[in-house]
Motif scaffolding. Structure first.
Motif, PDB file in Angstrom:
ATOM      1  N   ARG A   1     112.032  14.237  49.815  1.00 51.45           N
ATOM      2  CA  ARG A   1     112.827  13.274  49.056  1.00 51.45           C
ATOM      3  C   ARG A   1     113.971  14.011  48.386  1.00 51.45           C
ATOM      4  N   PHE A   2     115.187  13.587  48.696  1.00 50.46           N
ATOM      5  CA  PHE A   2     116.384  14.209  48.134  1.00 50.46           C
ATOM      6  C   PHE A   2     117.043  13.204  47.195  1.00 50.46           C
ATOM      7  N   SER A   3     117.096  13.535  45.932  1.00 49.92           N
ATOM      8  CA  SER A   3     117.650  12.597  44.953  1.00 49.92           C
ATOM      9  C   SER A   3     119.113  12.882  44.628  1.00 49.92           C
TER      10      SER A   3
ATOM     11  N   LYS B   1     120.162  23.552  45.339  1.00 50.59           N
ATOM     12  CA  LYS B   1     119.007  23.971  44.562  1.00 50.59           C
ATOM     13  C   LYS B   1     118.069  24.800  45.447  1.00 50.59           C
ATOM     14  N   PRO B   2     117.205  25.626  44.854  1.00 48.19           N
ATOM     15  CA  PRO B   2     116.211  26.332  45.661  1.00 48.19           C
ATOM     16  C   PRO B   2     115.407  25.358  46.522  1.00 48.19           C
ATOM     17  N   ASP B   3     115.242  25.696  47.785  1.00 47.70           N
ATOM     18  CA  ASP B   3     114.568  24.868  48.774  1.00 47.70           C
ATOM     19  C   ASP B   3     115.380  23.622  49.125  1.00 47.70           C
ATOM     20  N   GLY B   4     116.660  23.603  48.751  1.00 50.17           N
ATOM     21  CA  GLY B   4     117.541  22.525  49.168  1.00 50.17           C
ATOM     22  C   GLY B   4     117.972  22.708  50.614  1.00 50.17           C
ATOM     23  N   VAL B   5     118.573  21.668  51.186  1.00 47.61           N
ATOM     24  CA  VAL B   5     118.857  21.649  52.626  1.00 47.61           C
ATOM     25  C   VAL B   5     120.333  21.376  52.885  1.00 47.61           C
TER      26      VAL B   5
ATOM     27  N   GLY C   1     123.225  33.421  53.612  1.00 41.91           N
ATOM     28  CA  GLY C   1     122.035  33.455  52.762  1.00 41.91           C
ATOM     29  C   GLY C   1     121.058  32.323  52.987  1.00 41.91           C
ATOM     30  N   PHE C   2     121.261  31.520  54.038  1.00 38.05           N
ATOM     31  CA  PHE C   2     120.331  30.429  54.300  1.00 38.05           C
ATOM     32  C   PHE C   2     119.080  30.953  54.993  1.00 38.05           C
TER      33      PHE C   2
ATOM     34  N   TRP D   1     118.111  26.215  54.969  1.00 38.82           N
ATOM     35  CA  TRP D   1     117.418  26.002  53.708  1.00 38.82           C
ATOM     36  C   TRP D   1     117.865  27.030  52.675  1.00 38.82           C
ATOM     37  N   ALA D   2     118.111  26.577  51.450  1.00 36.63           N
ATOM     38  CA  ALA D   2     118.327  27.526  50.362  1.00 36.63           C
ATOM     39  C   ALA D   2     117.010  28.242  50.091  1.00 36.63           C
TER      40      ALA D   2
END
Length: 310
Positions: free
Chosen positions: A4-6, A119-123, A173-174, A249-250
């Motif tokens: 879920r991406f808000s 954000k960390p673990d963002g896509v 860095g991904f 992915w971050a």
């Protein structure tokens, strides 16, 4: 991706808010997204996308009006993609772009900026045109210009090869970079129709140092070469489009990581030696003659038992 991406940012919204409409059509926008930043480097594109969301159903836009949820914070923004993006570190869960990044000159710097704002673990999820797109048109223009104008100049903006995108994501860095290449073929009535189609899409040559003027005989010669070389019976002239989809992915500690060297009980040298041994055994079995059995026949007759031979 079952996530879920808000907080979502779209780079390159074009003129009809296609990605936002797709998210709305699937229900994802209404259920999960709280903030949606819709960006493009062209102010007119941002304005057209906003207008397309507000017109009544049935108007001359590609799709009906979208009833945005009251909980959604929609932010239209004109953003220059070539420099530092105007967002704080770790601002978004998801950055998405659809067929826009092939216009960017410095992809490596852009990817580093996108890594920064995630954000960390963002896509990062996107697509762009690949380097093998419009190969037929490039070949025909090159031959026509060599024959008529004594030289060659680019007529299609340079595009990154799909194989290079994974490397760019990794250097930015991904984590877990993934690239998928899809090749599609579209057919047209003539070579000139291909050129008009690209011009209407806004995908014609945008190089600053492009040739100032191309004579009409060169266009006609390229179109004739196109029709002679790349016509498919009962379909028309073909144009190849390569779409490169990419995902990165971050980094985050929760993501899967490769094991350290030496963690397992067998080294690479041992694996190679074992594979070589198995291959040698198979080769030996193929070259050895099959064992003779006394029950086998010769000339249709069985050998008599050894005690009865004369």
């Amino acid at each position: 991706i079952s996530r879920r991406f808000s907080e979502v940012c779209e780079l390159g919204c074009h003129n009809q808010a296609y990605v936002l409409r797709a998210l709305h059509r699937t229900g994802y926008l209404q259920e999960h997204v709280r903030s949606y930043v819709m960006c493009d480097m062209a102010p007119r594109m941002v304005q057209s996308s906003m207008e397309s969301l507000e017109v009544p159903s049935g108007a001359t836009v590609e799709g009906p009006a979208v009833q945005l949820p009251s909980t959604l914070r929609l932010i239209p923004l004109c953003v220059e993609e070539e420099g530092e993006l105007p967002f704080a570190d770790h601002s978004f869960d998801l950055v998405v772009s659809n067929l826009s990044f092939h216009w960017v000159n410095d992809l490596e710097t852009l990817f580093k900026e996108l890594r920064r704002i995630l954000k960390p673990d963002g896509v990062l999820l996107g697509s762009m045109l690949g380097g093998h797109s419009l190969s037929e048109l490039n070949a025909c223009f090159a031959q026509a210009e060599r024959e008529l104008d004594g030289g060659v100049s680019p007529h299609v903006s340079p595009m990154t090869d799909g194989a290079d995108i994974a490397g760019l994501l990794h250097s930015a860095g991904f984590a877990i970079p993934t690239v998928d290449i899809l090749t599609k073929v579209k057919y047209f009535g003539s070579g000139m129709e291909v050129m008009r189609y690209l011009q209407q899409m806004g995908e014609s040559n945008a190089l600053l140092e492009r040739r100032a003027f191309t004579p009409m005989p060169t266009f006609r010669a390229a179109a004739e070469l196109y029709e002679r070389s790349f016509t498919v019976p009962e379909k028309g002239v073909r144009a190849t489009i390569e779409a490169v989809g990419f995902l990165g992915w971050a980094p985050d500690p929760s993501q899967p990581k490769p094991l350290h060297r030496g963690t397992k009980g067998m080294s690479i040298d041992q694996i190679i030696a074992e594979l070589d041994r198995q291959e040698a055994e198979q080769q030996q079995q193929r070259t050895e003659p099959a064992p003779f059995s006394s029950s086998q026949s010769t000339n249709g007759k069985d050998f008599p038992p050894s005690g009865n031979r004369q």
